[in-house]
Design a protein around this motif. Structure first.
Motif, PDB file in Angstrom:
ATOM      1  N   LEU A 217       0.827  -1.213   0.000  1.00  0.00           N
ATOM      2  CA  LEU A 217       0.000   0.000   0.000  1.00  0.00           C
ATOM      3  C   LEU A 217       0.862   1.264   0.000  1.00  0.00           C
ATOM      4  O   LEU A 217       0.568   2.229  -0.723  1.00  0.00           O
ATOM      5  N   THR A 218       1.921   1.263   0.790  1.00  0.00           N
ATOM      6  CA  THR A 218       2.833   2.410   0.805  1.00  0.00           C
ATOM      7  C   THR A 218       3.431   2.630  -0.572  1.00  0.00           C
ATOM      8  O   THR A 218       3.444   3.751  -1.092  1.00  0.00           O
ATOM      9  N   TYR A 219       3.903   1.548  -1.166  1.00  0.00           N
ATOM     10  CA  TYR A 219       4.488   1.629  -2.505  1.00  0.00           C
ATOM     11  C   TYR A 219       3.458   2.134  -3.520  1.00  0.00           C
ATOM     12  O   TYR A 219       3.740   3.032  -4.317  1.00  0.00           O
ATOM     13  N   ALA A 220       2.257   1.594  -3.477  1.00  0.00           N
ATOM     14  CA  ALA A 220       1.222   1.958  -4.452  1.00  0.00           C
ATOM     15  C   ALA A 220       0.789   3.415  -4.303  1.00  0.00           C
ATOM     16  O   ALA A 220       0.685   4.149  -5.291  1.00  0.00           O
ATOM     17  N   VAL A 221       0.541   3.841  -3.075  1.00  0.00           N
ATOM     18  CA  VAL A 221       0.076   5.211  -2.839  1.00  0.00           C
ATOM     19  C   VAL A 221       1.111   6.218  -3.334  1.00  0.00           C
ATOM     20  O   VAL A 221       0.777   7.182  -4.034  1.00  0.00           O
ATOM     21  N   PHE A 222       2.365   5.995  -3.003  1.00  0.00           N
ATOM     22  CA  PHE A 222       3.376   6.980  -3.396  1.00  0.00           C
ATOM     23  C   PHE A 222       3.798   6.840  -4.858  1.00  0.00           C
ATOM     24  O   PHE A 222       4.288   7.811  -5.445  1.00  0.00           O
ATOM     25  N   THR A 223       3.562   5.689  -5.465  1.00  0.00           N
ATOM     26  CA  THR A 223       3.773   5.583  -6.909  1.00  0.00           C
ATOM     27  C   THR A 223       2.747   6.438  -7.640  1.00  0.00           C
ATOM     28  O   THR A 223       3.075   7.186  -8.558  1.00  0.00           O
ATOM     29  N   VAL A 224       1.505   6.342  -7.229  1.00  0.00           N
ATOM     30  CA  VAL A 224       0.450   7.169  -7.833  1.00  0.00           C
ATOM     31  C   VAL A 224       0.725   8.641  -7.559  1.00  0.00           C
ATOM     32  O   VAL A 224       0.596   9.492  -8.449  1.00  0.00           O
ATOM     33  N   ALA A 225       1.131   8.961  -6.339  1.00  0.00           N
ATOM     34  CA  ALA A 225       1.410  10.356  -5.982  1.00  0.00           C
ATOM     35  C   ALA A 225       2.511  10.946  -6.857  1.00  0.00           C
ATOM     36  O   ALA A 225       2.465  12.141  -7.188  1.00  0.00           O
ATOM     37  N   CYS A 226       3.485  10.120  -7.249  1.00  0.00           N
ATOM     38  CA  CYS A 226       4.562  10.610  -8.124  1.00  0.00           C
ATOM     39  C   CYS A 226       3.992  11.181  -9.425  1.00  0.00           C
ATOM     40  O   CYS A 226       4.518  12.156  -9.968  1.00  0.00           O
ATOM     41  N   GLY A 227       2.932  10.592  -9.927  1.00  0.00           N
ATOM     42  CA  GLY A 227       2.323  11.061 -11.165  1.00  0.00           C
ATOM     43  C   GLY A 227       1.671  12.420 -11.036  1.00  0.00           C
ATOM     44  O   GLY A 227       1.413  13.093 -12.040  1.00  0.00           O
TER      45      GLY A 227
ATOM     46  N   VAL B 150      10.434  13.705  -2.724  1.00  0.00           N
ATOM     47  CA  VAL B 150       9.885  13.191  -1.469  1.00  0.00           C
ATOM     48  C   VAL B 150       9.008  11.967  -1.738  1.00  0.00           C
ATOM     49  O   VAL B 150       9.096  10.952  -1.031  1.00  0.00           O
ATOM     50  N   PHE B 151       8.175  12.028  -2.775  1.00  0.00           N
ATOM     51  CA  PHE B 151       7.319  10.884  -3.102  1.00  0.00           C
ATOM     52  C   PHE B 151       8.153   9.675  -3.510  1.00  0.00           C
ATOM     53  O   PHE B 151       7.815   8.544  -3.160  1.00  0.00           O
ATOM     54  N   ARG B 152       9.245   9.888  -4.260  1.00  0.00           N
ATOM     55  CA  ARG B 152      10.123   8.766  -4.635  1.00  0.00           C
ATOM     56  C   ARG B 152      10.774   8.162  -3.392  1.00  0.00           C
ATOM     57  O   ARG B 152      10.946   6.951  -3.304  1.00  0.00           O
ATOM     58  N   ALA B 153      11.143   9.007  -2.442  1.00  0.00           N
ATOM     59  CA  ALA B 153      11.747   8.486  -1.207  1.00  0.00           C
ATOM     60  C   ALA B 153      10.739   7.646  -0.434  1.00  0.00           C
ATOM     61  O   ALA B 153      11.052   6.535   0.016  1.00  0.00           O
ATOM     62  N   LEU B 154       9.523   8.156  -0.290  1.00  0.00           N
ATOM     63  CA  LEU B 154       8.495   7.406   0.434  1.00  0.00           C
ATOM     64  C   LEU B 154       8.097   6.134  -0.321  1.00  0.00           C
ATOM     65  O   LEU B 154       7.808   5.101   0.294  1.00  0.00           O
ATOM     66  N   GLN B 155       8.116   6.207  -1.632  1.00  0.00           N
ATOM     67  CA  GLN B 155       7.878   5.020  -2.443  1.00  0.00           C
ATOM     68  C   GLN B 155       8.972   3.984  -2.165  1.00  0.00           C
ATOM     69  O   GLN B 155       8.705   2.786  -2.105  1.00  0.00           O
TER      70      GLN B 155
END
Length: 185
Positions: free
Chosen positions: A108-118, A128-133
């Motif tokens: 879920l963490t990976y998915a949420v921040f992958t979408v946020a990167c877009g 920051v989003f790539r780091a959290l991803q």
């Protein structure tokens, strides 16, 4: 005369028979183990796809955000460095709350921040989003491998985890094919 001692005798439980066949390790996993294997294989392939999509599209990203070479290199670096932290933290977390729950949280963490990167409006936010991803990315790798290893018999554990790790190449190939198709237009 050789001074090398002879190899130790193989324990009977670790011997492979002709009945195992090429996919005996997969049959040996059982239904829950095969689901864990499929999830880990797919997850690792998607991680690889994502990881290699970034450098393949870096020219477009650097033009869009007006980045220099140091900033573009930082994208990939931050994901890998933080993924090491994510793997270590997820391992500890999995020991406390269980492998499945830890895996769900990392995915879920990976998915949420992958979408946020877009949706990142600038370089800093994307970084920051790539780091959290990366936290989810590293956690998924660590916990996914542990979960599959728990289902694999000692006799087939090496093959099983080797097959999971091979999905990295599948994701890389998919990224190269998609990049070629998308950027040819």
């Amino acid at each position: 005369m050789s001074t090398t001692p002879p190899p130790p005798a193989t324990a009977p439980a670790l011997e492979h028979t002709a009945q195992d066949g090429a996919f005996g390790w997969l049959r040996d996993l059982g239904p829950h183990g095969r689901r864990a294997f499929a999830g880990a294989f797919g997850g690792y392939a998607l991680d690889s796809y994502d990881y290699f999509t970034l450098p393949l599209s870096m020219v477009a990203l650097s033009a869009y955000f007006g980045l220099d070479s140091g900033q573009t290199g930082l994208f990939t670096t931050v994901t890998l460095v933080v993924s090491a932290v994510g793997g270590a933290l997820a391992g500890v977390f999995a020991d406390r709350v269980g492998r499945v729950r830890a895996l769900v949280i990392t995915v879920l963490t990976y998915a949420v921040f992958t979408v946020a990167c877009g949706f990142a409006p600038n370089f800093e936010t994307l970084l920051v989003f790539r780091a959290l991803q990366g936290l989810g990315f590293g956690g998924e790798w660590a916990v996914g491998a542990i979960l599959v290893a728990e289902y694999a018999s000692a006799r087939h554990r090496g093959r099983t985890l080797g097959a999971v790790q091979s999905s990295w190449a599948v994701g890389w190939a998919l990224a190269a094919v998609v990049y070629t198709l998308v950027f040819s237009f």
